[in-house]
Design a protein around this motif. Structure first.
Motif, PDB file in Angstrom:
ATOM      1  N   VAL A 228       9.002  -3.710  16.388  1.00 57.08           N
ATOM      2  CA  VAL A 228       8.451  -4.138  15.097  1.00 57.08           C
ATOM      3  C   VAL A 228       7.815  -2.942  14.377  1.00 57.08           C
ATOM      4  N   LEU A 229       7.068  -2.121  15.108  1.00 58.46           N
ATOM      5  CA  LEU A 229       6.437  -0.949  14.496  1.00 58.46           C
ATOM      6  C   LEU A 229       7.484  -0.008  13.913  1.00 58.46           C
ATOM      7  N   ASP A 230       8.569   0.209  14.641  1.00 61.53           N
ATOM      8  CA  ASP A 230       9.637   1.088  14.131  1.00 61.53           C
ATOM      9  C   ASP A 230      10.256   0.505  12.869  1.00 61.53           C
ATOM     10  N   ALA A 231      10.474  -0.802  12.855  1.00 58.76           N
ATOM     11  CA  ALA A 231      11.077  -1.431  11.677  1.00 58.76           C
ATOM     12  C   ALA A 231      10.140  -1.340  10.473  1.00 58.76           C
ATOM     13  N   VAL A 232       8.846  -1.534  10.688  1.00 61.88           N
ATOM     14  CA  VAL A 232       7.875  -1.426   9.587  1.00 61.88           C
ATOM     15  C   VAL A 232       7.888  -0.011   9.022  1.00 61.88           C
ATOM     16  N   ASP A 233       7.897   0.990   9.898  1.00 62.23           N
ATOM     17  CA  ASP A 233       7.901   2.377   9.425  1.00 62.23           C
ATOM     18  C   ASP A 233       9.165   2.682   8.629  1.00 62.23           C
ATOM     19  N   ARG A 234      10.318   2.159   9.055  1.00 62.31           N
ATOM     20  CA  ARG A 234      11.556   2.417   8.315  1.00 62.31           C
ATOM     21  C   ARG A 234      11.483   1.829   6.903  1.00 62.31           C
ATOM     22  N   ILE A 235      10.870   0.670   6.764  1.00 67.22           N
ATOM     23  CA  ILE A 235      10.785   0.030   5.451  1.00 67.22           C
ATOM     24  C   ILE A 235       9.788   0.753   4.547  1.00 67.22           C
ATOM     25  N   LEU A 236       8.681   1.219   5.113  1.00 70.76           N
ATOM     26  CA  LEU A 236       7.614   1.778   4.285  1.00 70.76           C
ATOM     27  C   LEU A 236       7.691   3.294   4.104  1.00 70.76           C
ATOM     28  N   ASP A 237       8.451   3.983   4.946  1.00 68.86           N
ATOM     29  CA  ASP A 237       8.510   5.444   4.843  1.00 68.86           C
ATOM     30  C   ASP A 237       8.928   5.941   3.453  1.00 68.86           C
ATOM     31  N   PRO A 238       9.903   5.355   2.787  1.00 68.48           N
ATOM     32  CA  PRO A 238      10.268   5.849   1.444  1.00 68.48           C
ATOM     33  C   PRO A 238       9.147   5.713   0.420  1.00 68.48           C
ATOM     34  N   HIS A 239       8.145   4.917   0.724  1.00 72.55           N
ATOM     35  CA  HIS A 239       7.057   4.687  -0.233  1.00 72.55           C
ATOM     36  C   HIS A 239       5.737   5.338   0.227  1.00 72.55           C
ATOM     37  N   GLY A 240       5.867   6.281   1.155  1.00 71.45           N
ATOM     38  CA  GLY A 240       4.668   6.988   1.614  1.00 71.45           C
ATOM     39  C   GLY A 240       3.969   6.294   2.765  1.00 71.45           C
ATOM     40  N   GLY A 241       4.743   5.653   3.645  1.00 72.69           N
ATOM     41  CA  GLY A 241       4.132   5.019   4.806  1.00 72.69           C
ATOM     42  C   GLY A 241       3.391   6.028   5.674  1.00 72.69           C
ATOM     43  N   LEU A 242       2.215   5.658   6.119  1.00 72.90           N
ATOM     44  CA  LEU A 242       1.372   6.567   6.903  1.00 72.90           C
ATOM     45  C   LEU A 242       1.391   6.252   8.385  1.00 72.90           C
ATOM     46  N   GLY A 243       2.328   5.410   8.800  1.00 70.99           N
ATOM     47  CA  GLY A 243       2.454   5.127  10.225  1.00 70.99           C
ATOM     48  C   GLY A 243       1.783   3.830  10.619  1.00 70.99           C
ATOM     49  N   ALA A 244       2.578   2.822  10.925  1.00 73.59           N
ATOM     50  CA  ALA A 244       2.016   1.541  11.367  1.00 73.59           C
ATOM     51  C   ALA A 244       1.456   1.681  12.773  1.00 73.59           C
ATOM     52  N   TYR A 245       0.439   0.907  13.056  1.00 75.80           N
ATOM     53  CA  TYR A 245      -0.174   0.938  14.389  1.00 75.80           C
ATOM     54  C   TYR A 245      -0.622  -0.464  14.767  1.00 75.80           C
ATOM     55  N   GLY A 246      -0.704  -0.705  16.070  1.00 79.78           N
ATOM     56  CA  GLY A 246      -1.068  -2.006  16.578  1.00 79.78           C
ATOM     57  C   GLY A 246      -2.565  -2.221  16.640  1.00 79.78           C
ATOM     58  N   LEU A 247      -2.940  -3.449  16.912  1.00 79.86           N
ATOM     59  CA  LEU A 247      -4.353  -3.803  16.993  1.00 79.86           C
ATOM     60  C   LEU A 247      -5.071  -2.979  18.055  1.00 79.86           C
ATOM     61  N   GLU A 248      -4.352  -2.606  19.123  1.00 79.29           N
ATOM     62  CA  GLU A 248      -4.993  -1.834  20.180  1.00 79.29           C
ATOM     63  C   GLU A 248      -5.481  -0.477  19.700  1.00 79.29           C
ATOM     64  N   ASN A 249      -4.917   0.041  18.589  1.00 76.90           N
ATOM     65  CA  ASN A 249      -5.356   1.319  18.033  1.00 76.90           C
ATOM     66  C   ASN A 249      -6.271   1.154  16.832  1.00 76.90           C
ATOM     67  N   HIS A 250      -6.575  -0.091  16.490  1.00 74.29           N
ATOM     68  CA  HIS A 250      -7.516  -0.318  15.391  1.00 74.29           C
ATOM     69  C   HIS A 250      -8.914   0.091  15.855  1.00 74.29           C
ATOM     70  N   GLU A 251      -9.623   0.848  15.034  1.00 76.40           N
ATOM     71  CA  GLU A 251     -10.869   1.473  15.478  1.00 76.40           C
ATOM     72  C   GLU A 251     -11.879   0.456  15.987  1.00 76.40           C
ATOM     73  N   SER A 252     -12.125  -0.600  15.238  1.00 73.09           N
ATOM     74  CA  SER A 252     -13.117  -1.585  15.647  1.00 73.09           C
ATOM     75  C   SER A 252     -12.720  -2.244  16.967  1.00 73.09           C
ATOM     76  N   ASN A 253     -11.471  -2.694  17.062  1.00 68.70           N
ATOM     77  CA  ASN A 253     -11.031  -3.364  18.290  1.00 68.70           C
ATOM     78  C   ASN A 253     -11.047  -2.410  19.470  1.00 68.70           C
ATOM     79  N   ARG A 254     -10.716  -1.141  19.231  1.00 67.32           N
ATOM     80  CA  ARG A 254     -10.679  -0.179  20.330  1.00 67.32           C
ATOM     81  C   ARG A 254     -12.057   0.016  20.947  1.00 67.32           C
TER      82      ARG A 254
END
Length: 787
Positions: A228-254
Motif C-alpha cells: 500500500v505504501l508503494d502504491a501511495v508513493d507512485r500516485i503522489l510522487d508526480p505531485h511532490g510526494g514526500l514519502g508515505a509512512y505508517g502509523l508505527e513511524n508517526h512521531e506521537s505513536n512512536r
C-alpha cells in the motif's frame, strides 16, 4: 485445628520480624509486577480504544500539492478501506505578553460532518461553523498552559499573513497524544499548539483550494502495508510526494509505543530480581529453622507423623510467608498503579485513562512468588525427609574446627575474648558467612544500580544541554534559505554569535533496517551545537560522509566504513549513498551529522540553510526575541533553557519517574536483606548469647559478639556488592533507554559511597533492633534446651 497447624501459628509469631521482612521483599517484587503490567495494559488498551473510536489513520502521506481527485485513486488501492485528503501547515501564535513566537500546526477539518479519519475529541465548547472562516478549535493542553478558553481571540501567522481567530472549542486528538514542536524531542504544552480550522478556510490561507497536502489512509488488518505504501508513493510522487509512512513511524505513536515497551521490559525484568532475593532469604531462614528444630522433628516422627506431614508443615510456613507477601504486593501494586495513572494522563493527552488490572499479573505474581519460595524450601525439606527419629533426637555431631582454628590463632594475643568469638564464628562457618555476604551484596548491588541510573539521567541532561548544545536560542526558517539569512541574524543588536545549520528530513536505510529521521548539516568546526566523541571532544565535520549517533548506529546495525542509503524527503528527493565515517556520543535523540557544504552539494542546493543556533547577550534577550518575532522568514524560535526544563519534566514523569520508585524499593530490599541476616544470626545463637550473660558477660559484650559478626559480614559484602552493582547498572540503563533518550550507567565515587552508606545505615538499624531483643531476652527460657 491440628497440633501441627497450631505449631505453625506459633512459629510464624516467633519469627514474625523475619517473616515480615521476607514478605516485604516478595511484596515489592509483586508490587512492581502488578503495577507495571497494569500500566502497560491500561496504556495499551486505552490507546487502542482511542485510536479506534476516533479513527486514527494507518498511513500518512505528506505531499507538496495534489488535486482532490487523487483521493479516489488512493481509495481504490487494494487493501485501503478509507482515504481522505486534508490541508496542514505550520503557524506562529502571537500571545500578548509573550516575547517569543509560539509554534503551532494548523490542521483542516471537513466543512460538513465529522472527518472519516483522524477525528477530534471535543473537551470544551462546540465544533466549527463552516460558514465562519475565523473559527478554530485549539489543542486543550496549549489552551490550559496559557489560560485560553472558548470565546477568546487568538492571533496567528499563517503562510506569512497574520490573522485573528476566535476559539470556539478545545480539542484533543489521538494524533497528538505526544506533542512536540518540529525538530524538538521533549513535549511542552506552553510552546507548541495545534489549531483545527474548516477545510475551506485553511485551504484559502495556504493556497490549497481544490488540493490537499496530506493524505490519510486506513487499511485492513490483514493487508500488506508495504504494498500500500508503494502504491501511495507512485500516485503522489508526480505531485511532490514526500514519502508515505505508517502509523508505527508517526512521531506521537512512536513515543507512546516506546513508553509502553519500556514499561513492559521493566515489568518482565525487574520483579524476578526481587523474587530471587526473597527465595534466597527463605531458603536461609527455613534451613536454619530446620537445623534448630531437629529434636522437634524427631519427636513428631516418633509420634507417628509421616515425612509428608512433617514436610508439609514446614512447606506451609514457606507458603504462608510467600502468599502473605504476594497478597500485600498485589494490593500495594493496585494502589501504586492508580496513583501513577494520573501522571500518565497528564503525560500523554488521553481524554480518559482508567487503571486496568491484568488478571494474569495476579496469577503470575502469586505463582512466581510461591515457586520462588518453594524452590529454596524444597531443598531444605529433603533434609527433613532424610532425618530418622533416632538421628534427629540426638544432637548433631560437632563439626571439626581444628583446621579453621589455625586461621585466627596468630591473632588471639591481639584480640579480647568477645573479638575472638567473632573471629571463630567467621572462620568456622564460612558457608553460612558466604550466604550472608551474598545476600547483603545483592542489596548493595541494587542500591549501586539505582544510584548510578539517577546519575545517568543527570548526565544525559548535562551532556546534552551544557556540553553538546552551547547555544542560547535555536531559530528555524520557514524553508531552506540562502546564507544571507545568517548575515541578517548576525546584524541584530544583542546577537553575539550565529552558527548556521541545515536540517533535512530523510529515511535512513541499511539493508532491511530503516529509520525515519533527519540529517543535520553543521559547519566544519561547530561551536554552538556539536557532535562529540566518548571523551566529549568535538568531532570535526568532514566532507567524506555522515556521522551517526551511537543509538542510531545500533538501530541501523551499521559501523564506520559501511555505506548508508539516505532517501531525502524534501525538494527533489534524491536517494544518496553516503559512507559512514564516525560515531558520535549523543544521549538525546538519534541524530545524523554531515558537513554543511557537503550536504548542500549532495542535494545540489548550494549555500542553503534551514536554521541557526544563536548566542545572545542576556541583557538584550527580549529585544532579540521581538526582532525574531517580526521576521516573516522565521518559522519558530526555541530557547535552550525551555527545552531543558521540558526534558527535565519528561524525565521526571512517565517511565522516568520509575527510577525514583525503584530507588525506594531498592532501599527497602537492602534493609530487608540486612535485617534478615541479623535476625537469622540471633536466632541461631540465642542460647549461646544467653549463656554468656549467665557467666558474667555484660549486655554490651554479648551484643558485640553478635553485632561484630554482622559488621564484619557487611564490610566484606560492600566490595562484592559494588562489583555486582557495576554489571547490574548496565542492564537497568538499557531498560530505561529508548529512541528518545539514552541513559548511561554512570559510576562515580559518590554513587558507590551513597550505596555503601545505605547498606551501613540498614546494618546499624538492624543491629539496633536485634540488640534490643538481646537486652530483653529471657535467660531462663533461652537456656531450657537439652544438649
Amino acid at each position: 485445628m491440628s497440633p501441627l497447624d497450631r505449631k505453625l501459628l506459633r512459629d510464624l509469631w516467633r519469627i514474625k520480624g523475619q517473616a515480615i521482612a521476607i514478605g516485604a521483599v516478595i511484596g515489592v517484587g509483586v508490587l512492581m509486577l502488578v503495577m507495571m503490567t497494569g500500566l502497560v495494559t491500561s496504556l495499551d488498551e486505552t490507546r487502542r480504544a482511542y485510536y479506534e473510536r476516533y479513527r486514527l489513520a494507518d498511513i500518512f502521506a505528506p505531499v507538496t500539492r495534489a488535486p482532490d481527485r487523487l483521493i479516489a485513486d488512493l481509495a481504490a488501492i487494494p487493501g485501503v478501506s478509507a482515504a481522505e485528503g486534508r490541508v496542514t501547515g505550520s503557524a506562529l501564535i502571537d500571545l500578548p505578553g509573550v516575547d517569543l513566537p509560539l509554534r503551532a500546526q494548523a490542521v483542516s477539518l471537513p466543512d460538513f460532518g465529522e472527518p472519516r479519519l483522524n477525528d477530534v475529541y471535543l473537551s470544551a465548547g462546540r465544533r466549527l461553523d463552516s460558514d465562519r472562516s475565523d473559527e478554530i478549535l485549539l489543542l486543550e493542553g496549549f489552551a490550559k498552559a496559557h489560560g485560553l478558553q472558548p470565546g477568546d481571540a487568538l492571533s496567528a501567522t499563517m503562510n506569512g499573513a497574520r490573522r485573528t481567530f476566535r476559539i470556539v472549542g478545545l480539542a484533543q486528538s489521538p494524533e497528538f497524544l505526544y506533542t512536540t514542536a518540529p525538530g524538538e524531542l521533549a513535549p511542552d504544552d506552553s510552546r507548541f499548539g495545534v489549531i483545527w480550522m474548516s477545510r475551506t478556510a485553511l485551504a484559502a490561507a495556504y493556497d490549497m483550494e481544490g488540493a490537499f497536502n496530506q493524505a490519510l489512509l486506513s487499511v485492513g488488518r490483514g493487508d500488506e502495508r508495504a504494498a500500500v505504501l508503494d502504491a501511495v508513493d507512485r500516485i503522489l510522487d508526480p505531485h511532490g510526494g514526500l514519502g508515505a509512512y505508517g502509523l508505527e513511524n508517526h512521531e506521537s505513536n512512536r513515543f507512546v509505543s516506546e513508553e509502553i515497551s519500556g514499561l513492559r521490559a521493566m515489568s518482565s525484568g525487574v520483579p524476578p530480581i526481587f523474587l530471587g532475593v526473597a527465595a534466597f532469604l527463605l531458603y536461609i531462614v527455613v534451613s536454619r529453622m530446620v537445623q534448630a528444630e531437629r529434636e522437634q522433628i524427631g519427636l513428631m516422627k516418633a509420634f507417628g507423623y509421616t515425612n509428608v506431614e512433617v514436610g508439609a508443615h514446614y512447606f506451609k510456613l514457606i507458603l504462608a510467608i510467600a502468599a502473605g507477601g504476594a497478597l500485600a504486593g498485589c494490593l500495594a501494586g493496585i494502589a501504586a498503579g492508580r496513583a501513577l495513572i494520573g501522571v500518565y494522563l497528564e503525560y500523554f493527552k488521553f481524554p480518559f485513562l482508567v487503571f486496568q488490572l491484568d488478571p494474569q499479573a495476579f496469577v503470575i505474581g502469586f505463582g512466581v512468588s510461591v515457586l520462588a519460595a518453594s524452590a529454596g524450601g524444597l531443598v531444605v525439606l529433603r533434609g527433613v525427609f532424610a532425618l530418622t527419629p533416632a538421628t534427629a533426637m540426638r544432637p548433631p555431631a560437632p563439626p571439626d574446627y581444628s583446621r579453621a582454628g589455625r586461621i585466627g590463632r596468630s591473632l588471639n594475643r591481639l584480640l579480647d575474648q568477645p573479638s575472638r568469638m567473632v573471629l571463630r564464628r567467621l572462620t568456622r562457618q564460612p558457608g553460612r558467612m558466604a550466604g550472608a555476604v551474598i545476600g547483603i551484596a545483592a542489596g548493595m548491588a541494587l542500591s549501586v544500580g539505582m544510584i548510578s541510573i539517577l546519575s545517568g539521567f543527570d548526565r544525559t541532561l548535562a551532556l546534552t544541554f551544557s556540553v553538546i548544545d552551547r547555544s542560547d536560542v535555536t531559530v528555524t526558517f520557514t524553508e531552506a534559505l540562502s546564507e544571507n539569512a545568517i548575515l541578517e541574524l548576525q546584524r541584530m543588536p544583542g546577537v553575539i554569535e550565529v552558527e548556521p545549520v541545515r536540517i533535512v528530513p530523510a529515511v535512513l536505510r541499511n539493508g532491511l533496517k530503516t529509520y525515519r529521521g533527519v540529517i543535520n548539516g553543521l559547519v566544519t568546526e561547530p561551536r554552538l551545537n556539536r557532535a562529540v566523541d566518548q571523551d566529549v571532544a568535538t568531532i570535526p565535520m568532514r566532507q567524506e560522509g555522515v556521522i551517526l549517533a551511537t543509538a542510531l548506529a545500533d538501530i541501523l546495525d551499521i559501523a564506520p566504513g559501511e555505506t548508508l542509503t539516505v532517501e531525502v524527503r524534501e525538494g527533489r528527493q534524491p536517494v544518496l549513498d553516503i559512507p559512514v565515517i564516525g560515531i558520535a556520543e549523543t544521549l538525546l535523540g538519534s541524530p545524523a551529522y554531515m558537513e554543511l557544504g557537503a550536504l548542500n552539494r549532495a542535494l545540489r542546493e548550494p549555500n542553503r540553510v534551514s536554521g541557526a543556533y544563536l548566542r545572545v547577550d542576556g541583557a538584550q534577550r527580549e529585544s532579540v526575541y521581538r526582532q525574531l518575532k517580526d521576521m516573516p522568514t522565521v518559522a519558530g524560535v526555541s530557547l535552550k533553557a525551555d527545552a531543558r526544563d521540558a526534558f527535565q519534566k519528561l524525565m521526571d514523569t512517565g517511565a522516568g519517574a520509575m527510577r525514583y520508585i525503584m530507588a525506594a524499593i531498592a532501599a527497602i530490599i537492602t534493609f530487608g536483606i540486612v535485617y534478615n541476616a541479623a535476625r537469622i544470626a540471633y536466632a541461631e545463637r540465642a542460647r549461646d548469647l544467653a549463656s554468656l550473660r549467665v557467666i558474667g558477660f555484660t549486655k554490651g559484650e554479648v551484643a558485640f559478639v553478635l553485632l561484630g559478626e554482622l559488621a564484619a559480614v557487611t564490610l566484606v559484602a560492600l566490595p562484592v556488592g559494588a562489583l555486582l552493582g557495576y554489571y547490574l547498572s548496565f542492564g537497568i540503563a538499557a531498560g530505561f533507554s529508548s529512541d528518545l533518550y539514552q541513559i548511561p550507567a554512570v559510576f562515580t565515587p559518590e554513587s558507590y559511597g551513597a550505596a555503601a552508606l545505605a547498606v551501613i545505615a540498614a546494618a546499624v538499624a538492624s543491629g539496633w533492633l536485634v540488640k534490643r531483643d538481646i537486652d530483653r531476652a529471657d535467660l531462663i527460657a533461652a537456656l531450657k534446651t537439652r544438649e
